[in-house]
Design an enzyme around this catalytic site. Structure first.
Site, short mmCIF file in Angstrom:
data_model
loop_
_atom_site.label_atom_id
_atom_site.label_comp_id
_atom_site.label_asym_id
_atom_site.label_seq_id
_atom_site.Cartn_x
_atom_site.Cartn_y
_atom_site.Cartn_z
N VAL A 1 56.10 40.56 37.42
CA VAL A 1 55.17 39.43 37.29
C VAL A 1 53.90 39.68 38.10
O VAL A 1 53.91 40.43 39.08
CB VAL A 1 55.80 38.09 37.78
CG1 VAL A 1 56.77 37.54 36.76
CG2 VAL A 1 56.39 38.23 39.15
N ASN A 2 52.84 39.02 37.67
CA ASN A 2 51.54 39.06 38.37
C ASN A 2 50.99 40.47 38.52
O ASN A 2 50.23 40.75 39.45
CB ASN A 2 51.65 38.40 39.77
CG ASN A 2 52.04 36.95 39.65
OD1 ASN A 2 51.65 36.27 38.69
ND2 ASN A 2 52.83 36.47 40.59
N ARG A 3 51.40 41.35 37.62
CA ARG A 3 50.93 42.74 37.64
C ARG A 3 51.35 43.49 38.93
O ARG A 3 50.76 44.52 39.26
CB ARG A 3 49.39 42.82 37.47
CG ARG A 3 48.91 42.28 36.11
CD ARG A 3 49.52 43.08 34.98
NE ARG A 3 48.94 42.81 33.68
CZ ARG A 3 49.54 42.12 32.71
NH1 ARG A 3 50.73 41.58 32.91
NH2 ARG A 3 48.97 41.98 31.53
N LEU A 4 52.35 42.96 39.63
CA LEU A 4 52.86 43.67 40.82
C LEU A 4 54.03 44.54 40.38
O LEU A 4 55.18 44.34 40.78
CB LEU A 4 53.27 42.68 41.90
CG LEU A 4 52.12 41.85 42.49
CD1 LEU A 4 52.61 40.93 43.60
CD2 LEU A 4 51.04 42.78 43.04
N LYS B 1 50.61 40.09 28.46
CA LYS B 1 51.99 39.62 28.53
C LYS B 1 52.42 39.73 29.98
O LYS B 1 52.03 40.64 30.68
CB LYS B 1 52.79 40.59 27.63
CG LYS B 1 54.26 40.46 27.63
CD LYS B 1 54.83 41.49 26.64
CE LYS B 1 56.33 41.55 26.56
NZ LYS B 1 57.13 41.33 27.72
#
Ligand SMILES: Cc1cc2nc3c(=O)[nH]c(=O)nc-3n(C[C@H](O)[C@H](O)[C@H](O)COP(=O)(O)O)c2cc1C
Length: 218
Positions: A194-197, A14
């Site tokens: 977002v983007n695992r950041l 997700k």
């Protein structure tokens, strides 16, 4: 692994887009920050906002983890109640280092707290115990938590015995039941991005009133 729906496990991933956590949003001390996030979890109607994973380890360092409920928190730390003779209780007796992790998924947030555990004063444990519904209090008398039992009937029979032993509302707190307070050494606040950041801030205790705050790489 593929499910009947044709989905694979990786498709459950997700993106986290709900909000961010900036240094300027953080409280100066982690207790205030925890209180703020906890209030927001309650307002967002997160189911069971007090539920967290508690990790302990035995003397050899072998870890174990389970869900418990947070009963309270104050300047001493984070309080949960359990059976002192359970697996976690025996592990904590020999190794007081523990970690608790809250995952408030509806808010895309995680809080991880590491520290050292001590028992709360007896009178305080009794207050927590008396706040439990009568059935849960009887259940504490029935359960030698974490030890093998032959079958469910054994537990139900013992429950009936305890109902007879302690009729009505007056069920005392067993000696082996009580609270622990985890005094934090580090508290990390994690907000999914977002983007695992993701945003991560860790408070590390310096002195009683001083905390070092660092942003961590996600
Ligand atoms: C949502 C939830 C809340 C729980 N709350 C507690 C709790 O507050 N105290 C407790 O001793 N066990 C609680 N349990 C049961 C523990 O997860 C665990 O099974 C039990 O404490 C025995 O753990 P141990 O054998 O590792 O000591 C809870 C379980 C769940 C799923």
């Amino acid at each position: 692994m593929v499910f009947q729906s044709g989905m694979t496990l990786t498709e459950f991933r997700k993106e986290y887009t709900m909000s961010g956590l900036r240094r300027r949003d953080l409280a100066a001390d982690p207790f205030t920050q925890f209180q703020k996030w906890f209030n927001e979890a309650v307002e967002a109607q997160v189911p069971e906002p007090t539920a967290m994973t508690l990790a302990t380890a035995d003397k050899s360092g072998q870890p174990s983890a389970r869900t418990v409920l947070l009963k309270s928190f104050d300047e001493r730390g984070f309080i949960f109640c359990t059976n002192y003779l359970s697996q976690k209780g025996l592990e904590l007796e020999n190794n007081p280092h523990a970690c608790m992790v809250f995952f408030w998924k509806e808010l895309e947030r995680q809080v991880a707290i590491r520290g050292t555990v001590t028992k709360v004063p007896r009178a305080e444990s009794e207050l927590y115990f008396q706040a439990r519904p009568v059935g849960s209090r009887l259940g504490a008398w029935v359960s030698q938590q974490s030890t093998p039992v032959s079958d469910r009937a054994f537990l139900e029979e013992k429950f009936r015995e305890m109902e007879q032993k302690f009729p009505g509302e007056n069920v005392p707190c067993p000696e082996y039941w009580g609270g622990y307070v985890l005094a934090p050494i580090t508290i990390e606040f994690w907000q999914g991005r977002v983007n695992r950041l993701h945003d991560r801030f860790r408070f590390t205790k310096q002195t009683d009133k001083m905390w070092l705050t660092e942003r961590l790489s996600p």
